[in-house]
Write a protein that holds these residues in place. Structure first.
Motif, PDB file in Angstrom:
ATOM      1  N   ILE A 126       0.978  -1.262  -0.151  1.00  0.00           N
ATOM      2  CA  ILE A 126      -0.077  -0.082   0.013  1.00  0.00           C
ATOM      3  C   ILE A 126       1.020   1.218   0.076  1.00  0.00           C
ATOM      4  N   ARG A 127       0.632   2.151  -0.929  1.00  0.00           N
ATOM      5  CA  ARG A 127       1.551   3.382  -0.991  1.00  0.00           C
ATOM      6  C   ARG A 127       0.992   4.271   0.342  1.00  0.00           C
ATOM      7  N   ILE A 128       1.973   4.744   0.933  1.00  0.00           N
ATOM      8  CA  ILE A 128       1.716   5.663   1.782  1.00  0.00           C
ATOM      9  C   ILE A 128       2.420   6.969   2.096  1.00  0.00           C
ATOM     10  N   GLU A 129       1.958   7.957   2.808  1.00  0.00           N
ATOM     11  CA  GLU A 129       2.602   9.055   3.191  1.00  0.00           C
ATOM     12  C   GLU A 129       2.486   9.096   4.957  1.00  0.00           C
ATOM     13  N   GLU A 130       3.823   9.562   5.331  1.00  0.00           N
ATOM     14  CA  GLU A 130       3.578   9.282   6.990  1.00  0.00           C
ATOM     15  C   GLU A 130       4.225  10.708   7.471  1.00  0.00           C
ATOM     16  N   GLN A 131       3.799  11.314   8.345  1.00  0.00           N
ATOM     17  CA  GLN A 131       4.187  12.444   8.939  1.00  0.00           C
ATOM     18  C   GLN A 131       3.954  12.568  10.386  1.00  0.00           C
ATOM     19  N   ILE A 132       4.584  13.521  11.337  1.00  0.00           N
ATOM     20  CA  ILE A 132       4.158  13.958  12.673  1.00  0.00           C
ATOM     21  C   ILE A 132       3.645  15.480  12.608  1.00  0.00           C
ATOM     22  N   LYS A 133       2.672  15.589  12.980  1.00  0.00           N
ATOM     23  CA  LYS A 133       1.913  17.105  12.646  1.00  0.00           C
ATOM     24  C   LYS A 133       1.009  17.338  14.041  1.00  0.00           C
ATOM     25  N   ASP A 134       1.053  18.568  14.221  1.00  0.00           N
ATOM     26  CA  ASP A 134       0.209  18.850  15.531  1.00  0.00           C
ATOM     27  C   ASP A 134      -0.205  17.785  16.610  1.00  0.00           C
ATOM     28  N   GLY A 135       1.027  17.238  17.222  1.00  0.00           N
ATOM     29  CA  GLY A 135       1.101  16.205  18.089  1.00  0.00           C
ATOM     30  C   GLY A 135       0.356  14.979  17.770  1.00  0.00           C
ATOM     31  N   ALA A 136       0.434  14.606  16.475  1.00  0.00           N
ATOM     32  CA  ALA A 136      -0.277  13.478  15.966  1.00  0.00           C
ATOM     33  C   ALA A 136       0.577  12.833  15.135  1.00  0.00           C
ATOM     34  N   TYR A 137       0.716  11.353  14.934  1.00  0.00           N
ATOM     35  CA  TYR A 137       1.337  10.774  13.825  1.00  0.00           C
ATOM     36  C   TYR A 137       0.308  10.476  12.883  1.00  0.00           C
ATOM     37  N   VAL A 138       0.440  11.098  11.483  1.00  0.00           N
ATOM     38  CA  VAL A 138      -0.751  10.803  10.508  1.00  0.00           C
ATOM     39  C   VAL A 138      -0.091  10.134   9.480  1.00  0.00           C
ATOM     40  N   LEU A 139      -1.002   9.020   9.061  1.00  0.00           N
ATOM     41  CA  LEU A 139      -0.349   8.022   8.148  1.00  0.00           C
ATOM     42  C   LEU A 139      -1.764   8.240   6.964  1.00  0.00           C
ATOM     43  N   ARG A 140      -1.363   8.449   5.814  1.00  0.00           N
ATOM     44  CA  ARG A 140      -2.301   8.401   4.506  1.00  0.00           C
ATOM     45  C   ARG A 140      -2.013   7.222   3.744  1.00  0.00           C
ATOM     46  N   ALA A 141      -3.163   6.562   3.219  1.00  0.00           N
ATOM     47  CA  ALA A 141      -2.654   5.502   2.469  1.00  0.00           C
ATOM     48  C   ALA A 141      -3.966   5.346   1.312  1.00  0.00           C
ATOM     49  N   GLU A 142      -3.145   5.120   0.142  1.00  0.00           N
ATOM     50  CA  GLU A 142      -4.119   5.040  -1.204  1.00  0.00           C
ATOM     51  C   GLU A 142      -4.646   3.669  -1.175  1.00  0.00           C
ATOM     52  N   LEU A 143      -5.948   3.905  -0.966  1.00  0.00           N
ATOM     53  CA  LEU A 143      -6.744   2.461  -1.149  1.00  0.00           C
ATOM     54  C   LEU A 143      -7.920   2.771  -2.091  1.00  0.00           C
ATOM     55  N   PRO A 144      -7.882   3.128  -3.301  1.00  0.00           N
ATOM     56  CA  PRO A 144      -8.929   3.362  -4.176  1.00  0.00           C
ATOM     57  C   PRO A 144      -9.917   2.296  -4.325  1.00  0.00           C
ATOM     58  N   GLY A 145     -11.066   2.360  -4.613  1.00  0.00           N
ATOM     59  CA  GLY A 145     -12.286   1.201  -4.781  1.00  0.00           C
ATOM     60  C   GLY A 145     -12.392   0.530  -3.717  1.00  0.00           C
ATOM     61  N   ILE A 146     -11.872   0.541  -2.494  1.00  0.00           N
ATOM     62  CA  ILE A 146     -12.298  -0.125  -1.171  1.00  0.00           C
ATOM     63  C   ILE A 146     -13.397   0.292  -0.451  1.00  0.00           C
ATOM     64  N   ASP A 147     -14.236  -0.610   0.000  1.00  0.00           N
ATOM     65  CA  ASP A 147     -15.279  -0.337   0.905  1.00  0.00           C
ATOM     66  C   ASP A 147     -14.811  -0.377   2.378  1.00  0.00           C
ATOM     67  N   PRO A 148     -14.248   0.794   3.018  1.00  0.00           N
ATOM     68  CA  PRO A 148     -13.487   0.750   4.270  1.00  0.00           C
ATOM     69  C   PRO A 148     -14.424   0.026   5.158  1.00  0.00           C
ATOM     70  N   ALA A 149     -15.709   0.126   5.287  1.00  0.00           N
ATOM     71  CA  ALA A 149     -16.380  -0.446   6.331  1.00  0.00           C
ATOM     72  C   ALA A 149     -16.248  -2.173   6.240  1.00  0.00           C
ATOM     73  N   LYS A 150     -16.042  -2.660   5.194  1.00  0.00           N
ATOM     74  CA  LYS A 150     -16.207  -4.135   4.746  1.00  0.00           C
ATOM     75  C   LYS A 150     -14.670  -4.724   4.444  1.00  0.00           C
ATOM     76  N   GLU A 151     -14.182  -3.867   3.782  1.00  0.00           N
ATOM     77  CA  GLU A 151     -12.596  -4.504   3.484  1.00  0.00           C
ATOM     78  C   GLU A 151     -11.433  -4.192   4.068  1.00  0.00           C
TER      79      GLU A 151
END
Length: 132
Positions: A29-54
């Motif tokens: 999974i392609r990701i971006e990660e950073q620490i910003k405003d007191g939090a670790y933030v990870l963004r992941a490319e997941l096109p076409g996925i139903d997040p509730a089920k998959e």
């Protein structure tokens, strides 16, 4: 501040530019990660996925793991096509991250996971140098 992000032993300190697979039979999974405003933030490319089920997100021993599974079948009169696969990615959370307080949102094919990281003051001590 991105230098606070730790990697698992044996992992490269360079970003994974090619979405390398984590385990046999899975896709990265392609990701971006950073620490910003007191939090670790990870963004992941997941096109076409139903997040509730998959999508499954777990935190164990300071390692955040994303797992997504897609299966799609399209059948027309004289043609059928299917796409399927398991996608996975694991990253070590920064020291002190509160994995049990993580939150996740999915919008426009991008999953964003936010994990609070308490900012702690640097324990800096000045040591005087004696001239002998």
């Amino acid at each position: 501040m991105s230098s606070m992000i730790e990697r698992l032993p044996g992992w490269s300190t360079l970003p994974d530019l090619f979405g390398r697979a984590e385990a046999p039979g899975t896709h990265g999974i392609r990701i971006e990660e950073q620490i910003k405003d007191g939090a670790y933030v990870l963004r992941a490319e997941l096109p076409g996925i139903d997040p509730a089920k998959e999508v499954e997100i777990t935190v164990a021993e300071d390692v955040l793991t994303l797992r997504a599974e897609r299966s799609e079948e399209k059948t027309e009169k004289h043609h059928s096509e299917f796409r399927y696969g398991t996608f996975t990615r694991s990253v070590r959370l920064p020291a002190g991250a509160k994995g049990d307080e993580a939150t996740a949102e999915y919008k426009d094919g991008v999953l964003t996971v936010t994990v609070p990281v308490p900012e702690k003051a640097a324990d800096t001590k000045t040591i005087p140098v004696r001239h002998v």
